[in-house]
Scaffold this motif. Sequence first.
Motif, mmCIF file in Angstrom:
data_model
loop_
_atom_site.group_PDB
_atom_site.id
_atom_site.type_symbol
_atom_site.label_atom_id
_atom_site.label_comp_id
_atom_site.label_asym_id
_atom_site.label_seq_id
_atom_site.Cartn_x
_atom_site.Cartn_y
_atom_site.Cartn_z
ATOM 1 N N LYS A 1 0.777 -1.288 0.098
ATOM 2 C CA LYS A 1 0.086 -0.035 0.062
ATOM 3 C C LYS A 1 0.924 1.205 0.099
ATOM 4 O O LYS A 1 1.874 1.432 0.755
ATOM 5 N N PHE A 2 0.650 2.216 -0.864
ATOM 6 C CA PHE A 2 1.183 3.403 -0.968
ATOM 7 C C PHE A 2 0.629 4.516 -1.948
ATOM 8 O O PHE A 2 -0.326 4.194 -2.399
ATOM 9 N N LYS A 3 1.104 5.785 -1.542
ATOM 10 C CA LYS A 3 0.309 6.770 -2.114
ATOM 11 C C LYS A 3 0.806 6.653 -3.599
ATOM 12 O O LYS A 3 1.819 6.462 -4.062
ATOM 13 N N GLY A 4 -0.357 7.134 -4.491
ATOM 14 C CA GLY A 4 -0.197 6.990 -5.930
ATOM 15 C C GLY A 4 -0.321 5.765 -6.716
ATOM 16 O O GLY A 4 -0.279 5.493 -7.606
ATOM 17 N N LYS A 5 -0.829 4.835 -5.934
ATOM 18 C CA LYS A 5 -1.121 3.392 -6.143
ATOM 19 C C LYS A 5 -2.279 3.247 -7.276
ATOM 20 O O LYS A 5 -1.942 2.633 -8.479
ATOM 21 N N LYS A 6 -3.365 4.013 -7.328
ATOM 22 C CA LYS A 6 -4.220 4.226 -8.296
ATOM 23 C C LYS A 6 -3.749 4.875 -9.528
ATOM 24 O O LYS A 6 -4.371 4.403 -10.714
#
Length: 280
Positions: free
Chosen positions: A96-101
Amino acid sequence: MSAVTQSGLHRDTKGSKLVRYSLIGISLLFVFLMLILPLITVITEAFKQGFAVYSKAVADDYTIKAILLTLEASFFAVAINTVFGLCAAWSLTKFKFKGKKILATLIDLPVTVSPIIAGLIFLLTFGRQSPIFPLLQDWDLKIVFAVPGIVLATIFVTFPFISRELIPVLESQGTDEEEAAALMGAKGFTIFRRITFPHIKWAFLYGVVLCAARAMGEFGAVSVISGHLRGKTNTLPLHVEILFNEFQYVPAFAVASILVMLAILILVARSVIEHKGRKK
């Protein structure tokens, strides 16, 4: 069971068979007209003037160079997209990390962008009008109208194939086994090699085959950035176009038959991988 009920079932069965055979017939007719008939036409036209003319066209220096360039671009595209596809699929499904989408959306970008537009993007990015062109000159790097540009364009259009085959399999696998192995002290690469990869190897091979097939047949992006330099930047699809535009129809179909044979080999490999994957 009453006679009326039996009669109703008989009518339903007949109707379902009629629909089934109609759909099968339409599908086979469509496949014959759109796939089998064109392939037969390519092969028959290639040998129209005999095997001597066919072998001469296939053994031509420009054809050999086009084959080698096609294989070279496909090799680098598959190799680079294999590394990226594994990394992207693993990171999107296991962390899980920011910018995954955003990353997941960008992976699909080459599918939504026309190959012609992709070629123009690279032309504008690395061409003479680009702000980085003087830097490329200082480093003696030629990308536009050269082999590196063809490789970059091929990598771009085949970008999503491997990662998009792996992501659904990794998502369905979950993370329980990897977490258990990590708690027992296993390192990251060991977890991937012994737990993750055995579950995804057939999807991985399937993605590699699709990536190779797409790379060998790429025309649009390569056509824009290659410059059509005969014997230097022409891949097999571009070489076929040049021969056809010069009204050398038999040599054009002869060279096209090479692509057909490669496609058949890839189709066989894909079928074998699918069969073994289902058995596993």
